[in-house]
Motif scaffolding. Structure first.
Motif, PDB file in Angstrom:
ATOM      1  N   ASN A   1       3.496   3.284   3.541  1.00  0.00           N
ATOM      2  CA  ASN A   1       2.042   3.254   4.458  1.00  0.00           C
ATOM      3  C   ASN A   1       0.902   3.132   3.781  1.00  0.00           C
ATOM      4  O   ASN A   1      -0.075   3.773   4.077  1.00  0.00           O
ATOM      5  CB  ASN A   1       2.338   4.229   5.418  1.00  0.00           C
ATOM      6  N   CYS A   2       1.180   2.629   2.468  1.00  0.00           N
ATOM      7  CA  CYS A   2      -0.254   2.644   1.867  1.00  0.00           C
ATOM      8  C   CYS A   2      -0.639   3.925   1.195  1.00  0.00           C
ATOM      9  O   CYS A   2      -1.975   4.183   1.065  1.00  0.00           O
ATOM     10  CB  CYS A   2      -1.282   1.840   2.400  1.00  0.00           C
ATOM     11  N   ALA A   3       0.282   4.815   1.277  1.00  0.00           N
ATOM     12  CA  ALA A   3      -0.116   6.291   0.942  1.00  0.00           C
ATOM     13  C   ALA A   3      -0.911   6.962   1.757  1.00  0.00           C
ATOM     14  O   ALA A   3      -1.135   8.188   1.734  1.00  0.00           O
ATOM     15  CB  ALA A   3      -0.739   6.222  -0.618  1.00  0.00           C
ATOM     16  N   PHE A   4      -1.145   6.519   2.860  1.00  0.00           N
ATOM     17  CA  PHE A   4      -1.680   7.185   4.100  1.00  0.00           C
ATOM     18  C   PHE A   4      -0.708   7.988   4.738  1.00  0.00           C
ATOM     19  O   PHE A   4       0.291   7.501   5.405  1.00  0.00           O
ATOM     20  CB  PHE A   4      -2.352   6.259   5.194  1.00  0.00           C
ATOM     21  N   ASP A   5      -0.946   9.295   4.657  1.00  0.00           N
ATOM     22  CA  ASP A   5       0.145  10.437   5.205  1.00  0.00           C
ATOM     23  C   ASP A   5       0.057  10.839   6.502  1.00  0.00           C
ATOM     24  O   ASP A   5       0.595  11.033   7.519  1.00  0.00           O
ATOM     25  CB  ASP A   5       0.273  11.576   4.197  1.00  0.00           C
ATOM     26  N   LYS A   6      -1.268  11.071   7.000  1.00  0.00           N
ATOM     27  CA  LYS A   6      -1.744  11.592   8.507  1.00  0.00           C
ATOM     28  C   LYS A   6      -3.285  11.093   8.707  1.00  0.00           C
ATOM     29  O   LYS A   6      -4.011  11.286   7.830  1.00  0.00           O
ATOM     30  CB  LYS A   6      -1.779  13.148   8.120  1.00  0.00           C
ATOM     31  N   VAL A   7      -3.361  10.746   9.989  1.00  0.00           N
ATOM     32  CA  VAL A   7      -4.802  10.395  10.624  1.00  0.00           C
ATOM     33  C   VAL A   7      -4.911  11.003  11.891  1.00  0.00           C
ATOM     34  O   VAL A   7      -3.828  10.600  12.765  1.00  0.00           O
ATOM     35  CB  VAL A   7      -5.125   8.867  10.649  1.00  0.00           C
ATOM     36  N   GLU A   8      -5.783  11.577  12.200  1.00  0.00           N
ATOM     37  CA  GLU A   8      -5.623  12.655  13.481  1.00  0.00           C
ATOM     38  C   GLU A   8      -7.094  13.067  13.879  1.00  0.00           C
ATOM     39  O   GLU A   8      -7.831  13.141  12.994  1.00  0.00           O
ATOM     40  CB  GLU A   8      -4.661  13.806  13.599  1.00  0.00           C
TER      41      GLU A   8
ATOM     42  N   ASN B   1     -13.559  17.372  17.938  1.00  0.00           N
ATOM     43  CA  ASN B   1     -13.811  16.153  17.677  1.00  0.00           C
ATOM     44  C   ASN B   1     -14.082  15.816  16.093  1.00  0.00           C
ATOM     45  O   ASN B   1     -14.917  15.017  15.721  1.00  0.00           O
ATOM     46  CB  ASN B   1     -15.037  15.604  18.287  1.00  0.00           C
ATOM     47  N   ILE B   2     -13.199  16.373  15.316  1.00  0.00           N
ATOM     48  CA  ILE B   2     -13.253  16.349  13.839  1.00  0.00           C
ATOM     49  C   ILE B   2     -12.294  15.284  13.374  1.00  0.00           C
ATOM     50  O   ILE B   2     -10.995  15.362  13.477  1.00  0.00           O
ATOM     51  CB  ILE B   2     -13.105  17.561  13.031  1.00  0.00           C
ATOM     52  N   GLY B   3     -12.629  14.130  12.717  1.00  0.00           N
ATOM     53  CA  GLY B   3     -11.712  13.179  12.318  1.00  0.00           C
ATOM     54  C   GLY B   3     -11.179  13.777  10.842  1.00  0.00           C
ATOM     55  O   GLY B   3     -11.716  14.370   9.884  1.00  0.00           O
ATOM     56  N   TYR B   4      -9.946  13.536  10.878  1.00  0.00           N
ATOM     57  CA  TYR B   4      -9.094  13.873   9.524  1.00  0.00           C
ATOM     58  C   TYR B   4      -8.150  12.883   8.825  1.00  0.00           C
ATOM     59  O   TYR B   4      -7.378  12.238   9.619  1.00  0.00           O
ATOM     60  CB  TYR B   4      -8.094  15.168  10.006  1.00  0.00           C
ATOM     61  N   ILE B   5      -8.267  12.695   7.680  1.00  0.00           N
ATOM     62  CA  ILE B   5      -7.428  11.580   7.269  1.00  0.00           C
ATOM     63  C   ILE B   5      -6.824  12.221   5.827  1.00  0.00           C
ATOM     64  O   ILE B   5      -7.745  12.517   4.870  1.00  0.00           O
ATOM     65  CB  ILE B   5      -8.249  10.330   6.803  1.00  0.00           C
ATOM     66  N   LYS B   6      -5.518  12.273   5.609  1.00  0.00           N
ATOM     67  CA  LYS B   6      -5.028  12.715   4.428  1.00  0.00           C
ATOM     68  C   LYS B   6      -3.958  11.193   3.679  1.00  0.00           C
ATOM     69  O   LYS B   6      -3.483  10.855   4.376  1.00  0.00           O
ATOM     70  CB  LYS B   6      -3.903  13.705   4.781  1.00  0.00           C
TER      71      LYS B   6
ATOM     72  N   ILE C   1      -7.785  14.892  -0.155  1.00  0.00           N
ATOM     73  CA  ILE C   1      -6.955  14.353  -1.327  1.00  0.00           C
ATOM     74  C   ILE C   1      -6.542  15.363  -2.325  1.00  0.00           C
ATOM     75  O   ILE C   1      -6.566  15.052  -3.506  1.00  0.00           O
ATOM     76  CB  ILE C   1      -8.046  13.248  -1.992  1.00  0.00           C
ATOM     77  N   ARG C   2      -6.079  16.499  -1.609  1.00  0.00           N
ATOM     78  CA  ARG C   2      -5.484  17.625  -2.597  1.00  0.00           C
ATOM     79  C   ARG C   2      -4.431  17.015  -3.306  1.00  0.00           C
ATOM     80  O   ARG C   2      -4.048  17.667  -4.366  1.00  0.00           O
ATOM     81  CB  ARG C   2      -5.314  18.644  -1.750  1.00  0.00           C
ATOM     82  N   GLN C   3      -3.524  16.280  -2.797  1.00  0.00           N
ATOM     83  CA  GLN C   3      -2.376  15.643  -3.329  1.00  0.00           C
ATOM     84  C   GLN C   3      -2.456  14.074  -4.007  1.00  0.00           C
ATOM     85  O   GLN C   3      -1.404  13.364  -4.191  1.00  0.00           O
ATOM     86  CB  GLN C   3      -0.985  15.876  -2.569  1.00  0.00           C
ATOM     87  N   ASN C   4      -3.767  13.806  -4.086  1.00  0.00           N
ATOM     88  CA  ASN C   4      -4.088  12.264  -4.380  1.00  0.00           C
ATOM     89  C   ASN C   4      -4.213  12.155  -5.865  1.00  0.00           C
ATOM     90  O   ASN C   4      -5.274  12.665  -6.444  1.00  0.00           O
ATOM     91  CB  ASN C   4      -5.348  11.830  -3.564  1.00  0.00           C
ATOM     92  N   GLY C   5      -3.386  11.284  -6.685  1.00  0.00           N
ATOM     93  CA  GLY C   5      -3.332  11.150  -7.913  1.00  0.00           C
ATOM     94  C   GLY C   5      -4.311  10.010  -8.319  1.00  0.00           C
ATOM     95  O   GLY C   5      -4.094   9.701  -9.728  1.00  0.00           O
ATOM     96  N   GLY C   6      -4.792   9.507  -7.551  1.00  0.00           N
ATOM     97  CA  GLY C   6      -5.860   8.309  -8.153  1.00  0.00           C
ATOM     98  C   GLY C   6      -5.040   6.949  -7.777  1.00  0.00           C
ATOM     99  O   GLY C   6      -4.205   6.737  -6.594  1.00  0.00           O
ATOM    100  N   GLY C   7      -5.531   5.650  -8.377  1.00  0.00           N
ATOM    101  CA  GLY C   7      -5.089   4.337  -8.073  1.00  0.00           C
ATOM    102  C   GLY C   7      -6.112   3.483  -8.363  1.00  0.00           C
ATOM    103  O   GLY C   7      -6.896   3.585  -9.285  1.00  0.00           O
ATOM    104  N   GLN C   8      -6.356   2.674  -7.489  1.00  0.00           N
ATOM    105  CA  GLN C   8      -7.066   1.412  -7.460  1.00  0.00           C
ATOM    106  C   GLN C   8      -8.680   1.659  -7.629  1.00  0.00           C
ATOM    107  O   GLN C   8      -8.855   2.233  -6.285  1.00  0.00           O
ATOM    108  CB  GLN C   8      -6.579   0.130  -6.937  1.00  0.00           C
ATOM    109  N   PRO C   9      -9.478   1.222  -8.495  1.00  0.00           N
ATOM    110  CA  PRO C   9     -11.012   1.538  -8.323  1.00  0.00           C
ATOM    111  C   PRO C   9     -11.327   0.702  -6.823  1.00  0.00           C
ATOM    112  O   PRO C   9     -12.391   1.282  -6.333  1.00  0.00           O
ATOM    113  CB  PRO C   9     -11.489   1.155  -9.397  1.00  0.00           C
ATOM    114  N   ALA C  10     -10.994  -0.467  -6.676  1.00  0.00           N
ATOM    115  CA  ALA C  10     -11.440  -1.471  -5.504  1.00  0.00           C
ATOM    116  C   ALA C  10     -10.962  -0.509  -4.498  1.00  0.00           C
ATOM    117  O   ALA C  10     -11.979  -0.743  -3.319  1.00  0.00           O
ATOM    118  CB  ALA C  10     -10.686  -2.678  -5.867  1.00  0.00           C
TER     119      ALA C  10
END
Length: 454
Positions: free
Chosen positions: A233-240, A245-250, A281-290
């Motif tokens: 899922n393109c590394a998207f784990d959670k969106v809620e 009314n606070i948006g959260y994207i992991k 992005i606590r578990q995010n190891g990086g990737g593409q600058p674009a």
């Protein structure tokens, strides 16, 4: 025949039909560790995975293992390739696909045993692993290849020469003579190189098959890559939408922007009408600058110069600006919070660095890993790959980056407490904005008609 023996015989006969794998794991410390890893990983039970990480392999991430488990469905053990008391090589197959991989576990001399290194490498289709015993010629060929790649591409030419000289000196002194295992040699080379450069992006990997010469990706390569992105899922784990009314994207990686753009737009569209945003992005190891640029672009309504990337080999500098067109709504007004940990690395650090420097986000959590050099892979010595940091990211104004230091959070708390802290900060911001919007402005003083009094 006794009932128990009869049942055992029936299980053996039915094993191929039932899909039961009959692989004996050696009764050694390394074998016990492999059994513990498979048991915890395949269970999908977070408590079991946490216990394994805590007692056996503290370098692993619980969230990372759980995410990997969801992608693969777990692993089926196919064979034991090689076994020693403190080291084991094995072959596994993903339960969710036909992908097979070669793994290795090396233990430290400790009681109880603790993992020193763990490797798992997918095998190219149709390629069989080989048992490689390093000799002097192959070790030297690999060292020469690593040194040449560093001297040609490494971002700092002086450090490149120092690193190349040190591994040649170790080789001349005979320090590598006793190493016959590929994984151990790769780990030792990487350690010696990082002792000089302290560059966490720099790595050496061993492959249990002969490395093909570099070539452009084939249509089949592209298809396999895209299939992998879809499964992740393109590394998207959670969106809620959290309370208030606070948006959260992991999300745990910055994947290919060209292929994953639709996923980004869907995620950002889902939180477009929230009153605050939290990026985890606590578990995010990086990737593409674009991809960093794409996601950041949703948070600005004016063209913004985010970062420069200097390529030493090409002697060029690329400016990364926010995009002028996006397929979805921008969120330039909401307060933004970015959660970080010591595992946040590379492109994920750039995301936090850019938003912090632009005063567009509050960074909450721990100081990040400290890797600001994009890396490219170079095959060397037939069975090895060296990852060479070939460029450096630079703030367009200060000409600084986070290499070796990491990104310091604005609000320093443990990674475990970062989300709760960010939610409280977001609620305070939302309440403050509501109060400002509902305040009655002071009445304007009426000026009587006629000449203005002197």
């Amino acid at each position: 025949m006794k009932p128990r023996k009869l049942m055992h015989l029936l299980l053996l006969l039915l094993a191929p039909c039932l899909g039961v794998t009959q692989v004996d794991i050696p009764d050694t410390p390394a074998g016990h560790t492999l059994h513990a890893w498979l048991d915890a990983f395949n269970s999908g039970d977070r408590a079991k995975v946490e216990a394994y990480v805590k007692t056996t392999d503290p370098s692993q991430s619980v969230d990372g293992l759980m995410g990997f488990r969801s992608q693969t469905g777990g692993f089926e053990l196919l064979s034991i390739e090689d076994s020693q008391p403190l080291q084991i090589r094995f072959r596994v197959k993903e339960k969710n696909s036909e992908t097979t991989a070669i793994g290795s576990i090396l233990l430290k001399q400790a009681q109880p045993p603790v993992v020193d290194s763990f490797g798992l490498r997918a095998m190219p289709p149709g390629v069989e692993p080989v048992k490689i015993t390093l000799d002097a010629a192959l070790r030297q060929k690999t060292i020469d290849g690593v040194a040449a790649a560093l001297n040609e591409y490494y971002v700092d030419p002086e450090l490149a020469k120092k690193m190349a000289d040190i591994i040649q000196a170790h080789a001349k002194a005979g320090d590598y003579n006793s190493i016959t295992e590929g994984e151990a040699f790769a780990d030792k080379l990487a350690s010696d190189l990082r002792d000089v450069s302290h560059d966490k992006h720099l790595r050496v990997d061993f492959n249990p098959f002969k490395m093909p010469p570099p070539h452009p990706p084939t249509p089949e390569d592209e298809e396999n890559f895209h299939h992998q992105m879809e499964r992740m899922n393109c590394a998207f784990d959670k969106v809620e939408i959290l309370p208030n009314n606070i948006g959260y994207i992991k999300f745990d990686g910055f994947m290919d922007a060209g292929f994953c753009g639709a996923t980004v737009n869907a995620a950002m569209g889902f939180v477009a009408h929230t009153d605050a945003l939290i990026f985890d992005i606590r578990q995010n190891g990086g990737g593409q600058p674009a991809m960093v640029t794409l996601i950041a672009s949703y948070l600005f309504d004016q063209p913004t110069h985010l970062i420069d990337i200097y390529n030493r080999h090409e002697d060029t500098t690329t400016q990364n600006w926010t995009l002028s067109y996006l397929p979805g709504p921008r969120m330039a007004k909401q307060p933004v919070f970015v959660l970080t940990s010591k595992r946040t690395f590379s492109g994920a650090e750039e995301f936090a660095f850019d938003l912090k420097n632009q005063k567009r986000a509050t960074i909450v959590g721990e100081t990040t890993g400290g890797g600001a050099h994009p890396v490219s892979g170079h095959p060397v010595g037939d069975y090895f790959m060296v990852g060479v940091p070939f460029a450096k990211s630079l703030d367009p104004v200060t000409k600084t980056n986070w290499e070796g230091t990491g990104v310091e959070p604005d609000v320093k708390v443990s990674a475990d407490d970062a989300l709760t802290t960010a939610e409280k900060l977001a609620e305070e911001k939302i309440e403050a904005q509501k109060k400002t919007n509902t305040e009655i402005p002071p009445a304007k003083k009426e000026i009587p008609p006629g000449p203005i009094p002197q």
